[in-house]
Write a protein that holds these residues in place. Structure first.
Motif, PDB file in Angstrom:
ATOM      1  N   TRP A 185      15.000 -27.091  23.888  1.00  0.00           N
ATOM      2  CA  TRP A 185      16.304 -27.652  24.213  1.00  0.00           C
ATOM      3  C   TRP A 185      17.440 -27.026  23.403  1.00  0.00           C
ATOM      4  O   TRP A 185      18.592 -27.028  23.832  1.00  0.00           O
ATOM      5  CB  TRP A 185      16.310 -29.166  23.941  1.00  0.00           C
ATOM      6  N   TRP A 186      17.130 -26.502  22.237  1.00  0.00           N
ATOM      7  CA  TRP A 186      18.178 -26.106  21.289  1.00  0.00           C
ATOM      8  C   TRP A 186      18.656 -24.683  21.532  1.00  0.00           C
ATOM      9  O   TRP A 186      17.957 -23.716  21.257  1.00  0.00           O
ATOM     10  CB  TRP A 186      17.655 -26.258  19.857  1.00  0.00           C
ATOM     11  N   SER A 187      19.876 -24.558  22.056  1.00  0.00           N
ATOM     12  CA  SER A 187      20.597 -23.302  22.101  1.00  0.00           C
ATOM     13  C   SER A 187      22.053 -23.595  21.751  1.00  0.00           C
ATOM     14  O   SER A 187      22.489 -24.748  21.800  1.00  0.00           O
ATOM     15  CB  SER A 187      20.511 -22.644  23.486  1.00  0.00           C
ATOM     16  N   GLU A 188      22.805 -22.575  21.421  1.00  0.00           N
ATOM     17  CA  GLU A 188      24.207 -22.731  21.009  1.00  0.00           C
ATOM     18  C   GLU A 188      25.086 -21.743  21.767  1.00  0.00           C
ATOM     19  O   GLU A 188      24.663 -20.621  22.057  1.00  0.00           O
ATOM     20  CB  GLU A 188      24.363 -22.487  19.496  1.00  0.00           C
ATOM     21  N   ALA A 189      26.320 -22.175  22.049  1.00  0.00           N
ATOM     22  CA  ALA A 189      27.276 -21.307  22.748  1.00  0.00           C
ATOM     23  C   ALA A 189      28.691 -21.691  22.327  1.00  0.00           C
ATOM     24  O   ALA A 189      29.551 -21.957  23.160  1.00  0.00           O
ATOM     25  CB  ALA A 189      27.105 -21.422  24.254  1.00  0.00           C
ATOM     26  N   LEU A 190      28.933 -21.695  21.038  1.00  0.00           N
ATOM     27  CA  LEU A 190      30.213 -22.168  20.515  1.00  0.00           C
ATOM     28  C   LEU A 190      31.367 -21.263  20.920  1.00  0.00           C
ATOM     29  O   LEU A 190      32.413 -21.735  21.359  1.00  0.00           O
ATOM     30  CB  LEU A 190      30.140 -22.267  18.987  1.00  0.00           C
ATOM     31  N   HIS A 191      31.179 -19.951  20.769  1.00  0.00           N
ATOM     32  CA  HIS A 191      32.226 -18.998  21.176  1.00  0.00           C
ATOM     33  C   HIS A 191      31.565 -17.737  21.740  1.00  0.00           C
ATOM     34  O   HIS A 191      32.017 -16.618  21.521  1.00  0.00           O
ATOM     35  CB  HIS A 191      33.158 -18.662  20.004  1.00  0.00           C
ATOM     36  N   GLY A 192      30.510 -17.962  22.464  1.00  0.00           N
ATOM     37  CA  GLY A 192      29.674 -16.913  23.022  1.00  0.00           C
ATOM     38  C   GLY A 192      28.230 -17.347  22.889  1.00  0.00           C
ATOM     39  O   GLY A 192      27.905 -18.255  22.103  1.00  0.00           O
ATOM     40  N   VAL A 193      27.349 -16.740  23.667  1.00  0.00           N
ATOM     41  CA  VAL A 193      25.933 -17.099  23.577  1.00  0.00           C
ATOM     42  C   VAL A 193      25.411 -16.680  22.209  1.00  0.00           C
ATOM     43  O   VAL A 193      25.604 -15.550  21.767  1.00  0.00           O
ATOM     44  CB  VAL A 193      25.125 -16.433  24.698  1.00  0.00           C
ATOM     45  N   SER A 194      24.764 -17.625  21.532  1.00  0.00           N
ATOM     46  CA  SER A 194      24.359 -17.437  20.138  1.00  0.00           C
ATOM     47  C   SER A 194      22.857 -17.300  20.016  1.00  0.00           C
ATOM     48  O   SER A 194      22.099 -17.770  20.871  1.00  0.00           O
ATOM     49  CB  SER A 194      24.839 -18.649  19.317  1.00  0.00           C
ATOM     50  N   PHE A 195      22.430 -16.663  18.923  1.00  0.00           N
ATOM     51  CA  PHE A 195      20.989 -16.647  18.634  1.00  0.00           C
ATOM     52  C   PHE A 195      20.572 -17.812  17.745  1.00  0.00           C
ATOM     53  O   PHE A 195      19.403 -17.934  17.390  1.00  0.00           O
ATOM     54  CB  PHE A 195      20.549 -15.319  18.004  1.00  0.00           C
ATOM     55  N   ILE A 196      21.516 -18.683  17.371  1.00  0.00           N
ATOM     56  CA  ILE A 196      21.185 -19.855  16.559  1.00  0.00           C
ATOM     57  C   ILE A 196      20.432 -20.870  17.421  1.00  0.00           C
ATOM     58  O   ILE A 196      20.773 -21.091  18.582  1.00  0.00           O
ATOM     59  CB  ILE A 196      22.465 -20.509  15.995  1.00  0.00           C
TER      60      ILE A 196
END
Length: 802
Positions: free
Chosen positions: A102-113
């Motif tokens: 479930w965990w992905s990040e896209a704060l200011h672009g697709v992230s690897f975090i």
């Protein structure tokens, strides 16, 4: 006992099931091999895993999503259910349900975090997808005050995310954006946020979430549980979360002591806007306590407010390992692990970013602390969101997205444009900028950020398509550059490199100093202790400016406010720019602004306080002045500042005029409607009916409209942010003024434009009293348009009539 099962899905993976109800941890996952994933209910997929599709109504596309989710959950055993409740959901092979991260990040672009060690790839980069477009960090994007830009960035990020999903490099659920209000300038996470004004933060949330989530043609749907999603967004961190680690106080132990007035007026307003107007599909609760109760364990904050009052359709997730934090850091009510799991589940927490739900929910059921039905409710919320995403049935409109939709020229250009629009011109003595390329044969480029790359993209980053550093950007305008960093790094702990920077400036036609902060100074888990430039940076700037032959421009790369009064007042420093953390194309944007290819129009989304502001303890939560401490944010602070919220200059001059305005708003009250008493300041005449509850007013019936004419008086085309505030009548203890609207408008040199605003009286003239009542106060309100001496205003009388 353990059993190994092989599943075909986004990846091919071995998962080891465990006995639950104990301290056992899921075993490390090995044998990762990427293969693109189509969708769960693909007949060919069911055939390949030897499971009969027709046996499972949850794959019947004719049924409503809630019915399908209910069928899926009811087919699981209790041990299977609890294995789906962490961010790593292990799947149920016998039901055809694959593993999902479930965990992905896209704060200011697709992230690897977001990818945990030894877990299956959530969002990741590899040789096939080496990078994604990295936009400016949120604080700079917000400075554009351009809602269409905010939404367009969201649409672009979600297109790249969908393309990566098709290629097996991403999931569909992204825990972004961060919409916490910046209460204190020392906060390490300012770069992630839309600033200090709760209305602006909420508007950013609405537009970015809509950009991420909306499927064209079905942006609005009578039933939110049926509305399809492009990707799933998450508004975080709920609530009153804005301290990471400051002088022995950290987010894992901090108890935010907040008045209900501040909660309603500031801390939860952006989340309410994100849910009600953005229709976000997820909300994340934070690590901290609020008034003694961990946010993830507070049924008032979760079930009562988010689901009840706001009619939320989606899932609530914990910040990562928050349940563990409740037990080990907060030691809340001396809860056992099973107690904590039961408490948060009943409060309304559906998904655990972590493994407490996975490991201890079974024990909580066996000990009688929760019912299996509580688990079923949360799982249904989760699967409805995945169904809305097309995870079960596919999304034909996105199936052709691929590598050509990631890092393409249009997306890279949008990243540059976002940076250009956000850059704020803070000082420009005698029109020193823009520089004329014909007059600049040699440019001195100095400072620790003069050749910045990774620092420009901040945190929650991905791998960018490319970097255009400031040096790269300036080479497009000057072929001879004298480069000298002046400091070994941002913390600049010695001054041995300053002489070389001085020499570079002595022999140049113009000097640009690029200084500021980076993640070693302000970041998640790291709050600042002062508002000054680190180490010897101030000495570097002053000595270089003093020695420079030509005009000096200071560029500050930072998120949080910096007291640069020394530079503001230094006549040798002719111009100052704030550029935030400007993303992968930041160097190009900075050079375009300095050499006049682009006329800056950004505005500060936070107040830049003087250094002595830090005398107020960071841990003091009230927004209003209290205990001899000053107020916080422009709404409640009236002391001297370096630069105020909303400040920003242009290379041209704009003149405002009120083209049309109303004189009053007349609210008709029912004969039995009660008036509320409020405290007025000395000298203010108290009307017969001072105020009424907004909940008792038919708010949709009361709007006011006005027009502002804006004229470009200069010789250069430019964009102006027309900022609108309301100022209440003389009422004790309320805000000084508040943003109620804004519009960024492009106006050619010598031309003018009329900008129309239609405001809802209940939202624009609202005050919140000390009992947390939302009120409309009668009397002479003032509408302020623009900043400082160049602004205009008009009175607006609010009449409450029985």
């Amino acid at each position: 006992m353990s059993k190994v099962v092989t599943v075909s899905f986004l990846i091919i993976i071995c998962i080891t099931c465990i006995e639950i109800g104990s301290d056992a941890q899921p075993q490390p996952i090995t044998g990762i091999k990427k293969t693109p994933f189509t969708y769960i209910c693909d007949p060919a997929r069911f055939e390949s895993i030897k499971v009969k599709l027709s046996d499972f109504p949850y794959c019947d596309a004719k049924l409503p999503y809630p019915e399908r989710a209910k069928d899926l959950v009811e087919r699981m055993t209790l041990p299977e259910k609890v294995q789906q409740m962490g961010d790593l959901a292990y799947g149920v092979p016998r039901l055809g349900l694959p593993l999902y991260e479930w965990w992905s990040e896209a704060l200011h672009g697709v992230s690897f975090i977001g990818r945990r060690t030894n877990s299956p790839p959530g969002t990741h980069f590899d040789s096939e997808v080496p990078g994604a477009t990295s936009f400016p960090t949120v604080i700079l994007t917000t400075a554009s005050f351009n809602e269409s830009l905010w939404k367009k960035i969201g649409q672009t990020v979600s297109t790249e995310a969908r393309a990566m999903y098709n290629l097996g490099n991403a999931g569909l659920t992204f825990w972004s954006p961060n919409i916490n209000v910046v209460r204190d300038p020392r906060w390490g996470r300012v770069l992630e946020t839309p600033g200090e004004d709760p209305y602006v933060v909420g508007r950013y949330a609405i537009n970015y979430v809509r950009g991420l989530q909306d499927v064209e043609g079905v942006e609005y749907h009578r039933d939110s549980d049926s509305r399809p999603l492009k990707i799933s967004a998450c508004c975080k961190h709920y609530a009153a979360y804005d301290l990471d680690n400051w002088e022995g106080n950290d987010r894992f132990h901090f108890d935010s002591r907040v008045t209900e007035q501040d909660m309603q007026e500031t801390f939860i307003l952006p989340f309410e806007m994100c849910v009600n107007e953005g229709d976000v599909s997820s909300v994340m609760c934070s690590y901290n306590r609020v008034n003694g109760i961990p946010t993830c364990a507070d049924p008032k904050l979760l079930n009562q407010t988010i689901r009840g009052d706001w009619n939320f359709h989606g899932y609530i997730v914990s910040d990562c390992d928050s349940i563990q934090t409740i037990v080990e850091s907060h030691k809340f009510l001396n809860d056992t692990k099973e107690d904590a799991v039961a408490r948060v589940l009943k409060a309304g927490l559906d998904l655990d970013c972590g493994d407490y739900y996975t490991n201890f929910t079974m024990g909580a059921v066996q000990q009688g602390k929760i019912a299996e039905a509580d688990i079923d409710t949360s799982l249904r919320f989760l699967y409805i969101v995945l169904m809305r995403l097309g995870y079960f049935d596919g999304s034909p409109q996105y199936k052709n997205l691929g590598k050509n939709n990631i890092c393409n020229p249009q997306h890279i250009e949008l990243a540059a444009e976002a940076a250009r629009q956000g850059i704020v011109l803070l000082k420009n003595d005698n029109g020193a900028l823009p520089l004329n390329t014909g007059n600049i044969k040699t440019l001195a480029l100095v400072g620790p950020h003069a050749n910045a790359t990774k620092a420009m993209i901040g945190n929650y980053e991905g791998t960018p398509c490319r970097y255009t550093s400031p040096m790269d950007g300036f080479y497009a305008y000057s072929k001879v550059i004298n480069y000298a960093p002046g400091c070994a790094d941002i913390v600049c702990q010695n001054n041995s490199m300053i002489p070389a920077a001085i020499d570079a400036a002595k022999n140049a036609d113009a000097t640009v100093i690029v200084a500021g902060l980076d993640l070693s100074v302000e970041a998640e888990g790291k709050d600042r202790v002062d508002l000054l430039l680190p180490g010897f940076q101030t000495e570097l700037i002053n000595k270089v400016a003093d020695a420079a032959k030509g005009p000096v421009t200071l560029v500050i790369m930072s998120a949080g406010a910096v007291d640069i009064n020394f530079a503001k007042n230094n006549p040798k420093i002719k111009s100052i720019l704030w550029v935030g953390y400007p993303g992968e194309e930041g160097g190009r944007a900075i050079a375009d602004v300095i050499f006049g290819k682009y006329n800056p129009g950004g505005r500060l989304p936070i107040t830049w306080y003087e250094a002595n502001y830090v005398k107020i303890p960071y841990t003091s939560m009230p927004l209003r002045p209290v205990n001899n401490f000053p107020g916080r944010t422009y709404k409640f602070f009236d002391g001297p500042v370096v630069y105020p919220f909303g400040y920003g200059l242009s290379y041209t001059q704009f003149k405002y005029k009120v083209a049309s305005s109303p004189k009053s708003v007349d609210i008709k009250l029912d004969k039995d409607q009660q008036c509320r008493d409020i405290n007025y300041t000395v000298g203010t005449n108290k009307p017969p009916c001072a105020a009424v509850l907004i909940d008792d007013v038919k708010c949709k019936d009361y709007k006011f409209t006005f027009q502002i004419e804006v004229e470009n008086m200069g010789k250069m085309d430019g964009s102006e942010v027309v900022m609108v505030y309301s100022k209440p009548p003389g009422i004790a203890g309320t805000h000084i003024k508040q943003v109620i609207g804004y519009e960024r408008v492009f106006i050619a040199a010598g031309q003018s434009a009329k900008v129309a605003f239609t405001m809802n009286a209940c939202k624009s003239l609202k005050i919140v009293d000390n009992a947390a009542n939302s009120l409309l106060a009668s009397g002479a309100h003032t509408i302020l348009v623009g900043e400082g001496v160049g602004g205009v205003s008009f009175p607006l009388q609010l009449n409450l009539n029985h």
